[in-house]
Enzyme design. Structure first.
Site, PDB file in Angstrom:
ATOM      1  N   SER A 131       0.851  -1.194   0.000  1.00  0.00           N
ATOM      2  CA  SER A 131       0.000   0.000   0.000  1.00  0.00           C
ATOM      3  C   SER A 131       0.884   1.240   0.000  1.00  0.00           C
ATOM      4  O   SER A 131       2.069   1.151  -0.331  1.00  0.00           O
ATOM      5  CB  SER A 131      -0.926  -0.032   1.213  1.00  0.00           C
ATOM      6  OG  SER A 131      -1.922   0.956   1.104  1.00  0.00           O
ATOM      7  N   ASN A 132       0.342   2.383   0.361  1.00  0.00           N
ATOM      8  CA  ASN A 132       1.146   3.607   0.421  1.00  0.00           C
ATOM      9  C   ASN A 132       0.675   4.474   1.577  1.00  0.00           C
ATOM     10  O   ASN A 132      -0.245   4.113   2.294  1.00  0.00           O
ATOM     11  CB  ASN A 132       1.098   4.348  -0.920  1.00  0.00           C
ATOM     12  CG  ASN A 132      -0.334   4.681  -1.304  1.00  0.00           C
ATOM     13  OD1 ASN A 132      -1.009   5.438  -0.626  1.00  0.00           O
ATOM     14  ND2 ASN A 132      -0.810   4.062  -2.378  1.00  0.00           N
TER      15      ASN A 132
END
Ligand code: CTP
Length: 410
Positions: A221-222
């Site tokens: 993810s980020n």
């Protein structure tokens, strides 16, 4: 009660839906408050609600016949009343809403006048739950609440205190005075919304990160928190738009009045966005993963075994696909997150994805990017305009962006 509140509700039409819980008796007081403020009140109730409070009481207080059955005996031709009421009301208040009635509303069931009116209603709906604490906390009820919020219904949290069962906890129907105030707020908001610059316009906003599974436990993810996208959705809603917010996983509360669709992966976001491409304005704020594991493991990867296969494959570019199929009159806005050669890269993206605007920001800059309350962006238009905006709260940035996109002065 404030001086102005009665005025807001004066002449307004309130449909009051009563379901079968002990708190039903409190609706007599609620009807009195609405009537005193000058509102017209139409009561609909479920057959079970009649075990707790009589039609005679409610009909007398509201000065209108009370309806419960969708097919009343001896009343030929009156079965379309739910449609009539759905068009008549300025607001539909369901109080108390039991766990059962919320589950029915969430699944679109319409087995009574009360549930059928909810499906037919064109006005805002306010749901005021009341039940025992454990029923309120049950995952089934949590899911109903989430679904109803997703429909754009307004929800009131139950209050804490002593419950009919003798237990103490959360589950009491909010006091009639509080339901009354909330009704007035929603009515005021929907009246000003009708006048807003974006009234009648459908706006689609995406926000937050996406998550791409490695195995059932881990994901890629980020750092996106979703704040910027949520602020843009809320700002568009304040200007009267019908806002759809396609959101990746975040811990943010749904902005009031916005229809939120929760997604997890880039592929899910792609599908959700492509169901709403009739929006006149689309703002893609989401930090969509560019790559996802090609073969996510079905079981948890254990250490010590074979090296995990993290073969990555590119996800589909949602914004580029929207740009390729851009509709006449549609405005497309993208975000460009760049750490190097910002202006140059952003302009390439603007051209390549066929956008009208791109908002450039740099996560390495202080007060900008992920996890901050502020942002510093440069707005770049298709016509070659380039405007660096000062560092501002994200809420203000959202207002500026909409001003520019709509061609208004800030
Ligand atoms: N975007 C998208 N779908 C993707 C990736 C990005 O719709 N799979 C959108 C983002 O929401 C944003 C814009 O495209 O509005 C630009 O995203 P950004 O991450 O800055 O650029 P990328 O196109 O992914 O290119 P790169 O990562 O190489 O900078």
């Amino acid at each position: 009660m404030s001086e102005t509140t009665p005025h807001r509700l004066s002449g307004k039409r309130v449909i009051l839906g009563i379901t079968g819980g002990i708190a039903a008796y409190k609706t007599a007081e609620l009807i009195r408050l609405y009537k005193k403020a000058g509102a017209d009140v139409q009561v609909v109730m479920t057959p079970t609600a009649e075990k707790f409070v009589t039609r005679l009481t409610l009909g007398t207080l509201s000065e209108r016949p009370v309806h419960a059955e969708i097919f009343p005996e001896n009343e030929l031709g009156s079965w379309t009343k739910h449609i009539e009421f759905g068009l008549w009301g300025d607001i539909y208040v369901i109080a108390p809403a039991t766990a059962q009635s919320m589950a029915k509303l969430a699944s679109g069931m319409c087995d009574s006048m009360l549930t059928a009116v909810a499906l037919a209603a064109r006005c805002p709906i306010l749901v005021c739950p009341a039940m025992d604490h454990d029923m309120w906390e049950h995952p089934a009820t949590r899911e109903s609440v989430q679904t109803l919020e997703g429909f754009g219904y307004h929800m009131m949290e139950p209050e804490e205190g002593e419950l009919a069962s003798g237990l103490i906890g959360k589950g009491r129907l909010p006091e009639p005075e509080n339901i009354f105030k909330r009704t007035a707020e929603i009515i005021a908001k929907s009246a000003s919304k009708k006048k807003g610059r974006l009234a009648g316009t459908k706006v689609l906003v995406t926000a937050g990160p996406t998550r791409e599974a490695i195995d059932p436990v881990r994901f890629i993810s980020n750092r996106s928190t979703g704040t910027m996208g949520y602020e843009i959705a809320a700002a568009a809603e304040r200007r009267g738009a019908d806002v759809i917010l396609v959101s990746g996983p975040t811990s943010l509360e749904k902005p009031e009045g916005v229809h939120r669709i929760n997604v997890t992966t880039a592929a899910e976001m792609y599908d959700a966005v492509h169901k709403e491409t009739d929006a006149e304005l689309i703002v893609m704020v989401a930090a969509v993963a560019d790559y996802a594991p090609a073969n996510p493991a079905q079981s948890k990867i254990k250490k010590g075994g074979e090296e995990p296969d993290l073969d990555l494959q590119p996800t589909r570019d949602i914004l580029a696909s929207l740009g390729a199929g851009k509709k006449k009159g549609q405005t497309l806005v993208g975000f460009a997150l760049e750490t190097d050669n910002g202006e140059e890269n952003a302009r390439i993206k603007l051209e390549k994805k066929n956008l009208d605007w791109i908002i450039l920001n740099n996560p390495n800059e202080e007060g900008a990017g992920f996890g901050t309350g502020t942002n510093r962006v440069t707005m770049m238009g298709r016509d070659g305009t380039e405007e660096p905006l000062p560092m501002m709260e994200k809420r203000e940035v959202a207002e500026f962006i909409l001003d520019r996109v709509l061609g208004e002065d800030s």
